[in-house]
Design a protein around this motif. Structure first.
Motif, mmCIF file in Angstrom:
data_model
loop_
_atom_site.group_PDB
_atom_site.id
_atom_site.type_symbol
_atom_site.label_atom_id
_atom_site.label_comp_id
_atom_site.label_asym_id
_atom_site.label_seq_id
_atom_site.Cartn_x
_atom_site.Cartn_y
_atom_site.Cartn_z
ATOM 1 N N LEU A 458 101.823 115.525 84.718
ATOM 2 C CA LEU A 458 102.096 115.614 86.588
ATOM 3 C C LEU A 458 100.807 115.782 86.903
ATOM 4 O O LEU A 458 100.424 114.636 87.354
ATOM 5 N N PRO A 459 99.653 116.510 86.251
ATOM 6 C CA PRO A 459 98.791 116.720 86.872
ATOM 7 C C PRO A 459 97.487 115.392 86.951
ATOM 8 O O PRO A 459 97.015 115.047 87.632
ATOM 9 N N THR A 460 98.469 115.094 85.675
ATOM 10 C CA THR A 460 97.452 113.583 85.505
ATOM 11 C C THR A 460 97.786 112.510 86.182
ATOM 12 O O THR A 460 96.929 110.968 86.806
ATOM 13 N N VAL A 461 99.324 112.323 86.151
ATOM 14 C CA VAL A 461 99.594 111.296 87.598
ATOM 15 C C VAL A 461 98.937 111.604 89.034
ATOM 16 O O VAL A 461 99.290 110.623 89.563
ATOM 17 N N LEU A 462 98.844 112.709 89.312
ATOM 18 C CA LEU A 462 97.982 112.823 90.211
ATOM 19 C C LEU A 462 96.968 112.561 90.696
ATOM 20 O O LEU A 462 96.445 112.107 91.954
ATOM 21 N N ILE A 463 96.240 112.709 89.467
ATOM 22 C CA ILE A 463 94.585 112.447 89.368
ATOM 23 C C ILE A 463 94.948 110.536 89.375
ATOM 24 O O ILE A 463 94.163 110.526 90.247
ATOM 25 N N ILE A 464 95.920 110.134 89.008
ATOM 26 C CA ILE A 464 95.416 108.592 88.927
ATOM 27 C C ILE A 464 95.926 108.579 90.744
ATOM 28 O O ILE A 464 95.756 107.021 90.798
ATOM 29 N N THR A 465 96.902 109.038 91.408
ATOM 30 C CA THR A 465 97.077 109.040 92.863
ATOM 31 C C THR A 465 95.914 108.651 93.656
ATOM 32 O O THR A 465 96.019 107.906 94.315
ATOM 33 N N VAL A 466 95.650 109.982 93.032
ATOM 34 C CA VAL A 466 94.541 109.939 94.069
ATOM 35 C C VAL A 466 92.800 109.316 93.703
ATOM 36 O O VAL A 466 92.369 108.940 94.617
ATOM 37 N N THR A 467 93.269 109.025 92.705
ATOM 38 C CA THR A 467 91.879 107.826 92.003
ATOM 39 C C THR A 467 92.252 106.322 92.730
ATOM 40 O O THR A 467 90.981 106.085 93.235
ATOM 41 N N VAL A 468 93.868 105.686 92.595
ATOM 42 C CA VAL A 468 93.986 104.616 93.369
ATOM 43 C C VAL A 468 93.479 105.168 94.732
ATOM 44 O O VAL A 468 93.360 103.799 95.498
ATOM 45 N N SER A 469 93.840 105.803 95.065
ATOM 46 C CA SER A 469 93.857 105.618 96.707
ATOM 47 C C SER A 469 92.187 106.011 97.696
ATOM 48 O O SER A 469 91.962 105.862 98.690
ATOM 49 N N SER A 470 91.467 105.551 96.639
ATOM 50 C CA SER A 470 89.945 105.987 96.999
ATOM 51 C C SER A 470 89.173 105.048 97.496
ATOM 52 O O SER A 470 89.704 104.375 96.964
ATOM 53 N N SER A 471 88.373 104.897 98.413
ATOM 54 C CA SER A 471 87.695 103.363 98.844
ATOM 55 C C SER A 471 86.919 103.268 97.876
ATOM 56 O O SER A 471 86.218 103.182 96.632
ATOM 57 N N LEU A 472 86.738 101.740 97.891
ATOM 58 C CA LEU A 472 85.663 101.253 97.094
ATOM 59 C C LEU A 472 84.039 101.941 97.539
ATOM 60 O O LEU A 472 83.496 102.168 96.226
ATOM 61 N N LYS A 473 84.126 102.136 99.003
ATOM 62 C CA LYS A 473 82.243 103.093 98.299
ATOM 63 C C LYS A 473 82.401 104.423 97.625
ATOM 64 O O LYS A 473 81.740 104.738 96.733
ATOM 65 N N VAL A 474 83.510 105.104 97.594
ATOM 66 C CA VAL A 474 83.621 106.406 96.910
ATOM 67 C C VAL A 474 83.056 105.929 95.403
ATOM 68 O O VAL A 474 83.009 106.897 94.459
ATOM 69 N N ALA A 475 84.498 105.476 95.280
ATOM 70 C CA ALA A 475 84.779 105.005 93.796
ATOM 71 C C ALA A 475 83.318 104.349 93.378
ATOM 72 O O ALA A 475 83.152 104.241 91.479
ATOM 73 N N GLY A 476 82.826 103.205 93.506
ATOM 74 C CA GLY A 476 80.640 102.945 93.344
ATOM 75 C C GLY A 476 79.958 104.130 92.959
ATOM 76 O O GLY A 476 79.477 103.979 92.325
ATOM 77 N N VAL A 477 80.361 105.026 94.262
ATOM 78 C CA VAL A 477 79.125 106.062 94.465
ATOM 79 C C VAL A 477 79.937 107.169 92.665
ATOM 80 O O VAL A 477 78.529 107.957 92.055
ATOM 81 N N SER A 478 81.292 107.253 92.696
ATOM 82 C CA SER A 478 81.397 108.425 91.390
ATOM 83 C C SER A 478 80.939 107.024 89.700
ATOM 84 O O SER A 478 80.651 107.842 89.273
ATOM 85 N N VAL A 479 81.253 106.021 89.701
ATOM 86 C CA VAL A 479 81.045 105.359 88.500
ATOM 87 C C VAL A 479 79.311 105.329 88.530
ATOM 88 O O VAL A 479 78.614 105.026 87.813
ATOM 89 N N GLY A 480 78.828 105.397 89.680
ATOM 90 C CA GLY A 480 76.962 105.383 89.543
ATOM 91 C C GLY A 480 77.004 107.145 89.221
ATOM 92 O O GLY A 480 75.546 106.456 87.954
ATOM 93 N N ILE A 481 77.734 108.034 89.740
ATOM 94 C CA ILE A 481 76.968 108.886 88.970
ATOM 95 C C ILE A 481 77.576 109.862 87.631
ATOM 96 O O ILE A 481 76.582 109.977 86.885
ATOM 97 N N VAL A 482 78.501 108.732 87.001
ATOM 98 C CA VAL A 482 78.947 108.243 85.835
ATOM 99 C C VAL A 482 78.651 108.441 84.784
ATOM 100 O O VAL A 482 77.564 108.585 83.753
ATOM 101 N N VAL A 483 77.977 106.669 85.267
ATOM 102 C CA VAL A 483 77.152 105.659 84.825
ATOM 103 C C VAL A 483 75.306 106.603 84.161
ATOM 104 O O VAL A 483 74.369 107.225 83.042
#
Length: 517
Positions: A458-483
């Motif tokens: 269930l926590p993983t499903v929630l994480i996927i839901t939050v991730t999918v609902s994120s904007s492209l800008k937020v996703a881009g910044v987060s990917v940059g931090i991971v890199v």
């Protein structure tokens, strides 16, 4: 001969001809097993490097009562149940402040149900995993040590980078929110140099409290917690004659901002694992940590539900008004200006408590990473009060640098980084259950391997839901931090190899695979 399979970044090492007291036999599932982990293990082997060979510590407590790190603080600095409960409370919640957007996004019914149901889908699994892994690995650094032991130093470092940065971003909100509650009374705090200087002064003051010691921080959070909860208790009592339960049932599924709703719930109910980074500072952690997590869970749920029931049930609904700070207006409607002032002061003190708790977690995480050789040794230096000196300074600097970002941007990026880190923690939890089912766990969730996977679904499903609902800008910044984290790790390894920076020579990650020959 006993072979010791090391778990450091350089692979494994063998401690040849190590003399150990012959272990006793124990019975497991009706079969006799001879193991170095059975009964009371022998004294620790020294840990360190000699002639390029790395020797991995096998501590007695590492098998009989959880992993014990090499750098232990003395008993005078240990924290007990009550301050630990409020440290967890502030790391996770801090009260109903910030929950108003859930009503704006989805209306009263979904807001109330969200804070009732979401804890069982997210908070309980995360708290249970923290209790088991936090007592199994009784070390500062917490989840970084878990993941490093289960998945290797690369992923441990990556988790540490993401979690530390998400914690600093979270902390950057609190000085700003503190000032927001007073800008209507002190207009000069709305912007410009007065606001900048106020953020700086508040950050430095709270950082100094962290520098003075965890015992002081724990006592401060207890006091701040009581002060921040009392006005809502009084507000609830005043509201009783005005309550209209039918208002709690208002819902309009067609007009729900699911992104705002889920991010609000997630931001208000995460960070249960943060207390694990302080495990080395807790008195009798095998009992204190699980008990404190349980009490804190009850306190967190109650601190959201009662104010939401009061505000939505006693005041006519206007969803557009339900934004940050609206609970103070509800207090004025129900009790007058004096009650609004009390709620505003409570909100301000709550932000102070959250800052103190988060900075403690962030700085001790860096200290734990330094003690295991993941980052340069100077991050492991303690002040004369026993607190992480460089950890506090770096965390405070990050807070000041990030405080100019907007609330929505910080929350969205922080949630995504935190979610990514939690996936690694879930994998580490399941892997440790599967790979080392008989390792000592002072607190163990009463489920098997399949059940441990089920807890994470269930926590993983929630994480996927939050991730999918994120904007492209937020996703881009987060990917940059991971890199950045993936690049930073080999750079630090190169700095260690070239001896540009000094790293701890103690590789004290616990090892649960001891073969007896």
């Amino acid at each position: 001969m006993v072979e010791i399979h090391g778990s450091s970044g350089e692979g494994h090492a063998a401690a040849d001809q190590a003399t150990l007291t012959p272990p006793p036999e124990r019975v497991d599932n009706g079969q006799k097993l001879t193991s170095a982990v059975a009964g009371k293990p022998p004294e620790s082997l020294k840990t360190g490097r000699y002639n390029g060979v790395e020797h991995v510590n096998v501590a007695a407590d590492g098998f009989s009562g959880g992993y014990v790190p090499p750098h232990k603080s003395d008993k005078s600095r240990k924290i007990s149940v009550l301050p630990l409960v409020f440290l967890i409370f502030y790391q996770v919640s801090g009260g109903a402040f910030g929950a108003e957007d859930s009503v704006k996004a989805a209306g009263p019914l979904l807001a109330i149900l969200g804070f009732l149901i979401f804890p069982f889908m997210w908070c309980v699994p995360e708290a249970l995993i923290t209790a088991e892994m936090g007592t199994m690995f009784n070390a500062n650094g917490g989840y970084v040590v878990w993941v490093s032991s289960a998945l290797g130093p690369l992923w441990g470092f990556q988790l540490g980078w993401m979690k530390w940065l998400s914690g600093v971003m979270d902390n950057a909100l609190y000085p700003v929110l503190f000032l927001d509650y007073f800008k209507s009374e002190i207009p000069s705090l709305s912007g410009g140099w007065p606001r900048t200087m106020a953020v700086l002064a508040l950050t430095l003051m709270l950082t100094y409290l962290n520098y003075r010691g965890l015992a002081i921080v724990g006592s401060a959070t207890v006091l701040l917690g009581i002060l921040s909860l009392l006005p809502f208790l009084l507000m609830g009592l005043i509201s009783i004659p005005k309550l209209n339960p039918s208002r709690w049932l208002v819902v309009d599924i067609r007009h729900v901002d699911w992104n705002l709703y889920l991010n609000t719930l997630f931001w208000n109910l995460n960070h249960w694992d943060s207390i694990s980074t302080l495990a080395g500072e807790v008195e009798n952690p095998s009992k204190t940590l699980p008990r404190s997590l349980f009490y804190a869970l009850i306190l967190v749920i109650a601190s959201y539900i009662f104010p939401l029931l009061t505000g939505t049930g006693a005041v006519p609904l206007d969803r557009e008004l339900w934004t940050d700070g609206y609970l103070a207006e509800v207090a004025k409607i129900l009790g007058g200006t004096w009650l609004r002032w009390w709620v505003e002061v409570a909100a301000a003190t709550s932000n102070m408590g959250m800052f103190l708790a988060e900075m403690s977690s962030d700085s001790f995480q860096l200290l734990g990473m330094a003690e295991t050789g993941m980052i340069p040794e100077f991050f492991g230096r303690r002040s004369r009060h026993g607190t992480p000196l460089m950890g506090n300074m770096l965390s405070a600097s990050g807070v000041i640098l990030l405080s100019w970002l907007s609330f929505q941007e910080i929350v969205a990026v922080e949630n995504l980084l935190y979610s990514s880190g939690m996936i690694l923690e879930f994998i580490a939890f399941v892997r440790m259950r599967k790979k080392y089912p008989n390792a000592s766990r002072p607190y163990k969730i009463p489920v098997g391997t399949v059940g441990s996977v089920g807890i994470c679904v269930l926590p993983t499903v929630l994480i996927i839901t939050v991730t999918v609902s994120s904007s492209l800008k937020v996703a881009g910044v987060s990917v940059g931090i991971v890199v950045m984290g993936l690049v930073m790790k080999p750079c630090l390894e190169l700095a260690e190899k070239k001896r540009w920076l000094k790293f701890s020579v103690v590789s004290d990650l616990p090892d649960f695979s001891v073969d007896v020959v």
